[in-house]
Design a protein around this motif. Structure first.
Motif, mmCIF file in Angstrom:
data_model
loop_
_atom_site.group_PDB
_atom_site.id
_atom_site.type_symbol
_atom_site.label_atom_id
_atom_site.label_comp_id
_atom_site.label_asym_id
_atom_site.label_seq_id
_atom_site.Cartn_x
_atom_site.Cartn_y
_atom_site.Cartn_z
ATOM 1 N N ASP A 1 0.715 -1.314 0.102
ATOM 2 C CA ASP A 1 -0.111 0.176 -0.165
ATOM 3 C C ASP A 1 0.944 1.322 0.055
ATOM 4 O O ASP A 1 0.378 2.269 -0.136
ATOM 5 C CB ASP A 1 -0.734 0.083 1.156
ATOM 6 N N HIS A 2 2.281 1.277 -0.098
ATOM 7 C CA HIS A 2 3.133 2.070 -0.093
ATOM 8 C C HIS A 2 2.906 3.271 1.093
ATOM 9 O O HIS A 2 3.578 4.217 1.137
ATOM 10 C CB HIS A 2 2.950 3.244 -1.399
ATOM 11 N N LYS A 3 2.493 2.825 2.297
ATOM 12 C CA LYS A 3 2.374 3.570 3.315
ATOM 13 C C LYS A 3 3.894 3.344 4.165
ATOM 14 O O LYS A 3 4.494 2.423 4.161
ATOM 15 C CB LYS A 3 1.456 3.083 4.384
ATOM 16 N N LYS A 4 4.312 4.437 4.436
ATOM 17 C CA LYS A 4 5.723 4.603 5.155
ATOM 18 C C LYS A 4 5.537 4.754 6.656
ATOM 19 O O LYS A 4 4.457 5.042 7.332
ATOM 20 C CB LYS A 4 6.367 6.052 4.794
ATOM 21 N N ILE A 5 6.495 3.910 7.368
ATOM 22 C CA ILE A 5 6.332 3.780 8.646
ATOM 23 C C ILE A 5 7.700 4.120 9.369
ATOM 24 O O ILE A 5 8.860 3.793 8.956
ATOM 25 C CB ILE A 5 6.163 2.251 9.126
ATOM 26 N N CYS A 6 7.498 5.259 10.228
ATOM 27 C CA CYS A 6 8.611 5.756 10.985
ATOM 28 C C CYS A 6 8.886 4.718 12.231
ATOM 29 O O CYS A 6 8.086 4.543 13.267
ATOM 30 C CB CYS A 6 8.177 7.086 11.418
ATOM 31 N N VAL A 7 10.187 4.420 12.470
ATOM 32 C CA VAL A 7 10.314 3.137 13.707
ATOM 33 C C VAL A 7 11.266 4.199 14.688
ATOM 34 O O VAL A 7 11.845 3.444 15.652
ATOM 35 C CB VAL A 7 11.063 2.013 13.110
#
Length: 236
Positions: A194-200
Motif C-alpha cells: 500500500d506504499h504507506k511509510k512507517i517511522c520506527v
C-alpha cells in the motif's frame, strides 16, 4: 518476482505503478491500462497475464506446505512457554500469513562473543521462508524457537542490522518493506503493497509514525522487544 504478497491480479499490476504515475494519472483504471500496454513486452520482463499469474501463485502457495505440514499448521502451535514476546509473535502468525497485517519487530541480543547486535525483522517473510526452508538459505527455525530449542537472533540480512561493537549498519529490502531514507528520519519502512511509510524512530510523533501501532513486550530471553503492526490498506 514473489507473487505471494499479491492477493489478486489487480494488486500485481498495481505493483508496477510508480509515484509519478499516481501523480500525473489520477484514475487507477488508466494507470493499470498504461502498465499493461507499456510493460507487456519490455517492463521488468514480460508482464504476466491473469491466467499466468493465477497459475504461478498457486504453485508458490503449494510450496508453502512441505510434506507433513498441513495448511492449518502454525509454528506458534509449538509454543510451550509463557514467554511474552513469543506469545505475541504466535498471536500474529496467522493474520500475517493471511496478508492482512505486516509486523516488524526490533530485537537486541548479544552475539556469541557477548557483544550487542540488533535488527528490525519482517515477521511475515521470516515465517514464509521457514515454510520453504529446504530451498531458502536464510530461514529461521521458528518451530525450534517456539519449542525453546533455538533463540531468535538478529542477522545481517534482516531489514536493518546494527553491530554495536563495529558501529556498522546493514540495510536490506524485504518482500514486504522497502528501506527509505528521508530528511531527519534515520530509517523509514515503506510497505510494498500500500506504499504507506512507517517511522520506527524512538519518540518520533510524525505522520509516518501513525501508520503502525507500536508496542513493547518484555521477555526473560529477549529483553525488551518492540512490535510495529501495520494494517495493510488496499489500493483502490
Amino acid at each position: 518476482m514473489d507473487l505471494l504478497p499479491f492477493n489478486s491480479y489487480e494488486e500485481y499490476i498495481d505493483n508496477f505503478i510508480t509515484i509519478k504515475d499516481v501523480r500525473y494519472l489520477r484514475g487507477l483504471k488508466i494507470q493499470r491500462k498504461l502498465i499493461k500496454n507499456a510493460c507487456g513486452k519490455s517492463c521488468v520482463g514480460n508482464l504476466l497475464s491473469r491466467k499466468e499469474f493465477v497459475s504461478r501463485r498457486e504453485t508458490a502457495l503449494a510450496m508453502l506446505q512441505p510434506p507433513g505440514l498441513s495448511a492449518s499448521q502454525l509454528f506458534g502451535d509449538y509454543l510451550n512457554s509463557n514467554d511474552q514476546v513469543l506469545k505475541q509473535i504466535a498471536r500474529r502468525e496467522k493474520i500475517l500469513m493471511q496478508k492482512r497485517m505486516s509486523t516488524v519487530i526490533f530485537l537486541i541480543m548479544r552475539s556469541s562473543r557477548g557483544l550487542e547486535i540488533s535488527s528490525f525483522i519482517d515477521l511475515e517473510q521470516s515465517f514464509r521462508e521457514a515454510h520453504v526452508h529446504s530451498s531458502h538459505p536464510n530461514y529461521i527455525d521458528w518451530r525450534g524457537i517456539f519449542e525453546g530449542k533455538v533463540k531468535l537472533m538478529p542477522r545481517n540480512h534482516d531489514l536493518s542490522h546494527f553491530d554495536w561493537h563495529k558501529n556498522s549498519t546493514v540495510f536490506n529490502n524485504s518482500d514486504n518493506f522497502l528501506i527509505v531514507t528521508e530528511g531527519a528520519h534515520s530509517l523509514l519502512l515503506m510497505h510494498s503493497g500500500d506504499h504507506k511509510k512507517i517511522c520506527v524512530n524512538a519518540g518520533c510523533d510524525c505522520n509516518y509514525s501513525r501508520n503502525a501501532t507500536r508496542s513493547m513486550y518484555v521477555s526473560n530471553i529477549y529483553g525488551n522487544v518492540i512490535f510495529f503492526d501495520h494494517i495493510i490498506r488496499r489500493m483502490n
